[in-house]
Design a protein around this motif. Structure first.
Motif, PDB file in Angstrom:
ATOM      1  N   GLU A 191      -9.682   5.406   0.441  1.00 51.81           N
ATOM      2  CA  GLU A 191      -8.929   4.572  -0.493  1.00 51.81           C
ATOM      3  C   GLU A 191      -9.216   5.019  -1.918  1.00 51.81           C
ATOM      4  O   GLU A 191     -10.373   5.268  -2.271  1.00 51.81           O
ATOM      5  CB  GLU A 191      -9.399   3.117  -0.301  1.00 51.81           C
ATOM      6  N   ALA A 242       0.852  -1.207   0.000  1.00 48.08           N
ATOM      7  CA  ALA A 242       0.000   0.000   0.000  1.00 48.08           C
ATOM      8  C   ALA A 242       0.874   1.238   0.000  1.00 48.08           C
ATOM      9  O   ALA A 242       1.938   1.259   0.622  1.00 48.08           O
ATOM     10  CB  ALA A 242      -0.899   0.006   1.228  1.00 48.08           C
ATOM     11  N   LYS A 250      -2.258  -0.733  -3.529  1.00 47.59           N
ATOM     12  CA  LYS A 250      -3.444   0.108  -3.369  1.00 47.59           C
ATOM     13  C   LYS A 250      -2.989   1.452  -2.827  1.00 47.59           C
ATOM     14  O   LYS A 250      -1.988   1.533  -2.101  1.00 47.59           O
ATOM     15  CB  LYS A 250      -4.407  -0.528  -2.371  1.00 47.59           C
ATOM     16  N   VAL A 307      -6.415  -4.486   1.123  1.00 44.82           N
ATOM     17  CA  VAL A 307      -5.495  -5.102   0.156  1.00 44.82           C
ATOM     18  C   VAL A 307      -5.838  -6.581   0.012  1.00 44.82           C
ATOM     19  O   VAL A 307      -5.845  -7.144  -1.089  1.00 44.82           O
ATOM     20  CB  VAL A 307      -4.026  -4.919   0.616  1.00 44.82           C
TER      21      VAL A 307
END
Ligand code: OXD
Ligand code: MN
Length: 574
Positions: A398, A382, A461, A495
């Motif tokens: 996100e 991430a 991500k 994730v």
């Protein structure tokens, strides 16, 4: 080297080998001439205080230049000068500036010596303080020299403290020539050329050409009770808590359950795609050059343990028995001398300068991860962007996909801090926390980020966090520090596809219950502001982001514009 010596005319030349005996000789010499003041050997063995010139305490963004042949290649995000003019200006300052001084030649490697991701440089300086700091912050000396001789390609840095006159101070970068020239400052970010100048400004330029990323990010590892580790890279502007987050100690319940956080780096991250399509990261630095004020047993016990010995402190206060002291240390001691060496008087100035620092080897940190020495780097799950935003921006959201993540980074805003000279607390756009550090046009940088999204890529991500949201009473709404792990845990669950979220135009937000915060006391105001989406507020934020991005003109990638416009359109009242 010969040319530099002819220009600067030092009395002596010393090639640094990075040995313990060399370090000992340098620190003894600096103790003798007052550059370093030894601290209490019982409480802080082999540690020193350095007091800088009072006008030389931070980075000087207005005096920092990127000298590319084409002005537009440096972009509106940099001050620009034509390379020939930059060299002429710097060389006139350097002329004869080392007369009576020793010229130190520092071969160094940014990143583990054996890593293909690492890059080398040679810094020439007339400051023994710089040599001592570079020894802590980089892999310096004989092994770096051997790699340089093998590769033949390295970044050339020339530095002199000059007269420390702010009117004769410039930090210039020549990315096309892999060259840095810095004059008139001894401050870390201006003078330790391996750090911001090489590992960010020059490296970002180099990385664009070579297909990797040089970022202003910490790297940490999170090990869950099952023994699986995820690595996270996080970009925050200077003095916004990267060191604290990198060394986070999990809340008690998490510790009991077996969660562990390990530290790879606290400031800079170099990443590139591996054979499996994931991004692999190294920390090019070997030490921490951290902000002292606010560091306490509560905020960062790992940092406090790290700096108990073998540390150089710059511009902190002193207690009666020669221990370092700063605002927020909260250890029951009192300062008697301030950072300028005068009797402490709170009416006059703080004991420690707000940008006072410690320089210390990363290996001394209790949470240091041996993976920091891994030649291949660590796979990143991430990427986190975050700024200091008192209002509007929720605790976490996100990005929907990579292109949206790039917009989230490009749109980052934060209130300025004492890490650079100038006003503090003013909100400014600081894309990817790289505003002071990107060595080329931000429009091209955003395009470079977008280019990583290609077939076969397994990209991290992307998330945005805001630890600094305030309530109506002006107090922070989120406890921060160890509790930030609760937010990182949600990211990891996202994730892994295990945690829920609610979709909003700005991205996916956790719902009540998606985050494990039952034992965090939060008021109703805190809950609604930390987890809410304020549509009218975001509408004007997106208008302001649009205006900001328009400043990059036709070079701005169309894909980025399109993501912004589509989100803005979703927020229009129907
Ligand atoms: C630093 C900075 O020193 O960002 O890391 O200013
Ligand atoms: Mn930094």
């Amino acid at each position: 080297m010969l040319q530099v010596a002819l220009l600067t005319q030092p009395d002596r030349i010393h090639w640094c080998d990075g040995s313990d005996s060399e370090f000992a000789a340098l620190t003894t010499q600096m103790e003798a001439d007052g550059t370093l003041i030894p601290l209490n050997p019982q409480t802080h063995p082999r540690s020193w205080l350095h007091r800088s010139h009072p006008d030389d305490v931070a980075r000087v963004e207005h005096l920092t230049f990127v000298c590319t042949s084409e002005r537009d290649d440096a972009g509106p995000n940099n001050h620009w000068m034509a390379p020939a003019d930059g060299h002429a200006q710097m060389d006139s300052l350097f002329e004869g500036c080392m007369r009576g001084r020793t010229m130190y030649v520092i071969p160094y490697c940014m990143g583990p010596i054996g890593s293909p991701l690492s890059r080398c440089g040679v810094e020439i300086t007339d400051s023994p303080y710089v040599v001592a700091n570079m020894r802590i912050m980089t892999r310096m000396g004989a092994p770096a020299l051997a790699r340089i001789e093998r590769e033949g390609r390295f970044v050339r840095g020339l530095h002199s403290t000059g007269e420390l006159d702010p009117n004769r101070r410039f930090i210039m970068h020549f990315p096309e020539e892999l060259t840095i020239k810095s004059y008139g400052s001894g401050y870390g970010g201006n003078a330790l050329l391996g750090k911001k100048c090489h590992a960010l400004r020059i490296a970002s330029h180099q990385a664009r050409g070579e297909g990797w990323l040089a970022e202003h990010m910490l790297i940490l590892g999170i090990e869950n009770p099952q023994g699986e580790t995820h690595y996270i890279a996080a970009a925050f502007p200077s003095a916004c808590g990267k060191t604290n987050l990198a060394m986070l100690i999990p809340p008690e319940g998490y510790r009991r359950d077996g969660w562990k956080v390990t530290t790879i780096g606290d400031d800079i991250c170099w990443m590139r795609p591996g054979a499996d399509g994931r991004l692999y990261a190294i920390n090019p630095e070997a030490g921490f050059f951290g902000v002292a004020p606010g560091t306490s047993q509560k905020s960062n016990p790992n940092a406090l343990a790290t700096i108990q010995h073998d540390t150089i402190f710059t511009n902190v206060g002193l207690t009666a028995d020669n221990q370092p002291w700063w605002e927020g240390i909260d250890n029951g001691q009192v300062p008697v001398t301030d950072w300028r060496g005068e009797p402490y008087d709170p009416a006059k100035r703080p004991a420690a300068h707000p940008n006072s620092r410690f320089t210390v080897s990363a290996r001394q940190c209790p949470s240091w991860s041996p993976m920091a020495e891994d030649a291949q780097g660590v796979p990143i799950s991430a990427i986190v962007f975050g700024g200091r935003r008192a209002s509007l921006v929720p605790l976490v959201f996100e990005a929907r996909d990579w292109a949206h993540g790039v917009l989230v980074g490009a749109a980052m805003g934060s209130e300025t801090t004492a890490a650079a000279t100038g006003a503090v607390g003013v909100m400014r756009r600081d894309p990817m926390a790289m505003k002071p550090f990107c060595g080329y046009n931000f429009a091209d940088y955003f395009a470079h980020w977008l280019s990583f999204d290609k077939p076969g890529a397994k990209l991290p991500k992307v998330f945005h966090v805001n630890w600094f949201r305030k309530g109506d009473d002006g107090k922070f709404l989120w406890p921060g520090f160890g509790d930030n792990l609760r937010v990182l845990e949600w990211m990891i669950e996202r994730v892994e596809g295990r945690a829920g979220a609610v979709e909003t135009p700005i991205g996916n937000l956790p719902r009540e219950g998606d985050l494990h915060i039952d034992d965090v006391p939060l008021s109703d105001e805190a809950r609604s502001k930390l987890f809410g989406f304020d549509a009218p507020g975001w509408r004007s934020e997106f208008a302001s982001i649009g205006e900001y991005l328009d400043g990059y003109g036709a070079r701005l990638p169309a894909a980025l514009k399109a993501v912004r416009s589509s989100i803005a359109a979703q927020m229009e009242p129907r």
